[in-house]
Design a protein around this motif. Structure first.
Motif, PDB file in Angstrom:
ATOM      1  N   THR A  96     -35.117 -33.153  38.329  1.00 14.55           N
ATOM      2  CA  THR A  96     -33.949 -32.462  37.782  1.00 14.55           C
ATOM      3  C   THR A  96     -33.815 -32.876  36.331  1.00 14.55           C
ATOM      4  N   SER A  97     -33.753 -31.903  35.435  1.00 14.49           N
ATOM      5  CA  SER A  97     -33.673 -32.212  34.014  1.00 14.49           C
ATOM      6  C   SER A  97     -32.338 -32.869  33.687  1.00 14.49           C
ATOM      7  N   ALA A  98     -32.322 -33.589  32.565  1.00 13.17           N
ATOM      8  CA  ALA A  98     -31.084 -34.240  32.127  1.00 13.17           C
ATOM      9  C   ALA A  98     -30.007 -33.203  31.864  1.00 13.17           C
ATOM     10  N   GLY A  99     -30.413 -32.052  31.276  1.00 14.67           N
ATOM     11  CA  GLY A  99     -29.437 -30.995  31.002  1.00 14.67           C
ATOM     12  C   GLY A  99     -28.806 -30.463  32.274  1.00 14.67           C
ATOM     13  N   GLN A 100     -29.611 -30.298  33.315  1.00  8.43           N
ATOM     14  CA  GLN A 100     -29.083 -29.802  34.585  1.00  8.43           C
ATOM     15  C   GLN A 100     -28.122 -30.809  35.208  1.00  8.43           C
ATOM     16  N   LYS A 101     -28.428 -32.093  35.061  1.00  7.21           N
ATOM     17  CA  LYS A 101     -27.522 -33.131  35.582  1.00  7.21           C
ATOM     18  C   LYS A 101     -26.181 -33.082  34.849  1.00  7.21           C
ATOM     19  N   ALA A 158     -30.132 -23.636  17.548  1.00  6.06           N
ATOM     20  CA  ALA A 158     -29.663 -22.283  17.272  1.00  6.06           C
ATOM     21  C   ALA A 158     -28.959 -21.737  18.508  1.00  6.06           C
ATOM     22  N   ILE A 159     -27.925 -20.941  18.288  1.00  2.00           N
ATOM     23  CA  ILE A 159     -27.181 -20.375  19.405  1.00  2.00           C
ATOM     24  C   ILE A 159     -28.104 -19.554  20.314  1.00  2.00           C
ATOM     25  N   SER A 160     -29.075 -18.903  19.724  1.00  2.00           N
ATOM     26  CA  SER A 160     -30.010 -18.081  20.499  1.00  2.00           C
ATOM     27  C   SER A 160     -30.958 -18.929  21.356  1.00  2.00           C
ATOM     28  N   ASP A 161     -31.032 -20.244  21.067  1.00  2.00           N
ATOM     29  CA  ASP A 161     -31.934 -21.133  21.797  1.00  2.00           C
ATOM     30  C   ASP A 161     -31.203 -22.105  22.707  1.00  2.00           C
ATOM     31  N   LEU A 162     -29.936 -21.839  22.992  1.00  2.00           N
ATOM     32  CA  LEU A 162     -29.157 -22.756  23.825  1.00  2.00           C
ATOM     33  C   LEU A 162     -29.773 -22.935  25.208  1.00  2.00           C
ATOM     34  N   GLN A 163     -29.712 -24.177  25.703  1.00  2.00           N
ATOM     35  CA  GLN A 163     -30.145 -24.499  27.058  1.00  2.00           C
ATOM     36  C   GLN A 163     -28.996 -25.185  27.790  1.00  2.00           C
ATOM     37  N   PRO A 164     -28.935 -25.051  29.120  1.00  2.00           N
ATOM     38  CA  PRO A 164     -27.878 -25.738  29.869  1.00  2.00           C
ATOM     39  C   PRO A 164     -27.837 -27.229  29.549  1.00  2.00           C
ATOM     40  N   GLY A 165     -26.633 -27.720  29.273  1.00  3.17           N
ATOM     41  CA  GLY A 165     -26.451 -29.119  28.917  1.00  3.17           C
ATOM     42  C   GLY A 165     -26.216 -29.329  27.434  1.00  3.17           C
ATOM     43  N   ASP A 166     -26.544 -28.317  26.585  1.00  3.20           N
ATOM     44  CA  ASP A 166     -26.283 -28.443  25.143  1.00  3.20           C
ATOM     45  C   ASP A 166     -24.778 -28.461  24.884  1.00  3.20           C
ATOM     46  N   ILE A 167     -24.407 -29.093  23.787  1.00  3.94           N
ATOM     47  CA  ILE A 167     -22.994 -29.150  23.391  1.00  3.94           C
ATOM     48  C   ILE A 167     -22.734 -28.099  22.320  1.00  3.94           C
ATOM     49  N   SER A 202     -21.146 -24.896  15.683  1.00  6.29           N
ATOM     50  CA  SER A 202     -22.547 -25.299  15.751  1.00  6.29           C
ATOM     51  C   SER A 202     -22.894 -25.668  17.194  1.00  6.29           C
ATOM     52  N   ALA A 203     -24.146 -25.974  17.427  1.00  7.29           N
ATOM     53  CA  ALA A 203     -24.587 -26.434  18.743  1.00  7.29           C
ATOM     54  C   ALA A 203     -25.614 -27.541  18.550  1.00  7.29           C
ATOM     55  N   VAL A 204     -25.591 -28.523  19.463  1.00  6.54           N
ATOM     56  CA  VAL A 204     -26.506 -29.655  19.370  1.00  6.54           C
ATOM     57  C   VAL A 204     -27.053 -30.008  20.746  1.00  6.54           C
ATOM     58  N   ARG A 205     -28.140 -30.769  20.709  1.00  4.31           N
ATOM     59  CA  ARG A 205     -28.767 -31.219  21.953  1.00  4.31           C
ATOM     60  C   ARG A 205     -29.047 -32.714  21.833  1.00  4.31           C
ATOM     61  N   PHE A 206     -28.774 -33.454  22.918  1.00  6.28           N
ATOM     62  CA  PHE A 206     -29.043 -34.905  22.939  1.00  6.28           C
ATOM     63  C   PHE A 206     -30.178 -35.214  23.903  1.00  6.28           C
ATOM     64  N   ALA A 235     -15.572 -28.707  13.553  1.00 10.04           N
ATOM     65  CA  ALA A 235     -16.003 -29.061  14.912  1.00 10.04           C
ATOM     66  C   ALA A 235     -14.908 -29.822  15.655  1.00 10.04           C
ATOM     67  N   SER A 236     -13.712 -29.216  15.681  1.00 11.78           N
ATOM     68  CA  SER A 236     -12.579 -29.892  16.301  1.00 11.78           C
ATOM     69  C   SER A 236     -12.536 -29.741  17.824  1.00 11.78           C
ATOM     70  N   HIS A 237     -13.438 -28.944  18.374  1.00 15.54           N
ATOM     71  CA  HIS A 237     -13.461 -28.753  19.829  1.00 15.54           C
ATOM     72  C   HIS A 237     -14.915 -28.647  20.281  1.00 15.54           C
ATOM     73  N   VAL A 238     -15.200 -29.142  21.513  1.00 13.43           N
ATOM     74  CA  VAL A 238     -16.563 -29.065  22.056  1.00 13.43           C
ATOM     75  C   VAL A 238     -16.510 -28.683  23.538  1.00 13.43           C
ATOM     76  N   GLY A 239     -17.621 -28.104  23.979  1.00  9.23           N
ATOM     77  CA  GLY A 239     -17.774 -27.766  25.392  1.00  9.23           C
ATOM     78  C   GLY A 239     -19.247 -27.889  25.771  1.00  9.23           C
ATOM     79  N   ILE A 240     -19.536 -27.839  27.060  1.00 11.58           N
ATOM     80  CA  ILE A 240     -20.903 -27.926  27.567  1.00 11.58           C
ATOM     81  C   ILE A 240     -21.406 -26.518  27.896  1.00 11.58           C
ATOM     82  N   TYR A 241     -22.546 -26.143  27.311  1.00  7.04           N
ATOM     83  CA  TYR A 241     -23.147 -24.855  27.654  1.00  7.04           C
ATOM     84  C   TYR A 241     -23.778 -24.983  29.048  1.00  7.04           C
ATOM     85  N   VAL A 242     -23.427 -24.022  29.942  1.00  5.75           N
ATOM     86  CA  VAL A 242     -23.901 -24.101  31.324  1.00  5.75           C
ATOM     87  C   VAL A 242     -24.846 -22.962  31.685  1.00  5.75           C
ATOM     88  N   GLY A 243     -25.190 -22.126  30.688  1.00  7.64           N
ATOM     89  CA  GLY A 243     -26.096 -21.014  30.936  1.00  7.64           C
ATOM     90  C   GLY A 243     -25.347 -19.705  31.145  1.00  7.64           C
TER      91      GLY A 243
END
Length: 216
Positions: free
Chosen positions: A102-107, A162-171, A212-216, A178-186
């Motif tokens: 199970t990928s970290a993003g899926q977790k 990039a927004i077009s490259d978002l994967q589940p788990g990205d912020i 913006s969007a970021v990945r850890f 950037a006063s608010h954040v959420g988790i992209y779930v697909g």
């Protein structure tokens, strides 16, 4: 002398009995090109019997290998062939040996979904209440990753995506600064803890202006 005669009688009886078996086997089984050797146990006597090995179910007779040695070798060869030809479920074996990872993003996604309905709490990092960045940092912690605590630090320290490259788990960060954040779930959705009076919920990715969007 009498003892010697009794032993001879027993031997003759064994030979006679075995000969009778051989005669029946010859009549019951179809003829074969090669004869099978029929041995009389505990003696030096043996007979060649046509078609003996072809008698139905003869190889299931108890201790038949003592009487027909060739059947013992034949049974061993048949057993080895059946084991070699037995189909194996390679997929099931490999799956058991190598469980699906199970990928970290899926977790992260599974963790944040588990908190849907939890109340918003300013400065709260769970496990019962969350502010926006408290929810994202808590979800990442469940996947074994430590990330910055505040929304601004998260958006600036992660790897830009990039927004077009978002994967589940990205912020995904929202609003200026950037006063608010959420988790992209697909599927064009995020899960976040929006504000006082609301609960952790699933929303459209474009529900708010994207920063913006970021990945850890």
């Amino acid at each position: 002398m009498a003892k010697h005669r009794r032993q001879n009688v027993k031997t003759v009886r064994r030979i006679a009995g075995t000969t009778a078996v051989a005669a029946v086997a010859t009549l019951a089984g179809p003829a074969a090109a090669n004869a099978a050797e029929l041995v009389v146990p505990n003696t030096n006597y043996s007979f060649n019997v046509q078609g003996l090995e072809n008698v139905p179910n003869i190889n299931q007779v108890p201790n038949i290998d003592k009487y027909v040695p060739s059947l013992s070798a034949q049974n061993k060869t048949s057993l080895q062939a059946s084991v070699q030809n037995e189909p194996t479920n390679n997929y099931a074996t490999e799956k058991a040996a190598k469980p699906a990872a199970t990928s970290a993003g899926q977790k992260v996604v599974e963790a944040v979904y588990s908190k849907i309905g939890s109340p918003y709490g300013w400065g709260s990092v769970g496990p019962s209440a969350f502010d926006c960045s408290g929810l994202t940092s808590w979800a990442y912690a469940q996947a074994g990753k430590a990330i910055p605590r505040t929304s601004q630090a998260q958006s600036s320290q992660g790897t830009p995506v990039a927004i077009s490259d978002l994967q589940p788990g990205d912020i995904v960060a929202y609003y200026g600064g950037a006063s608010h954040v959420g988790i992209y779930v697909g599927n064009g959705k995020i899960v976040d803890s929006l504000n006082s009076g609301s609960t952790v919920a699933e929303r459209s990715l474009n529900y708010m202006p994207i920063h913006s969007a970021v990945r850890f």
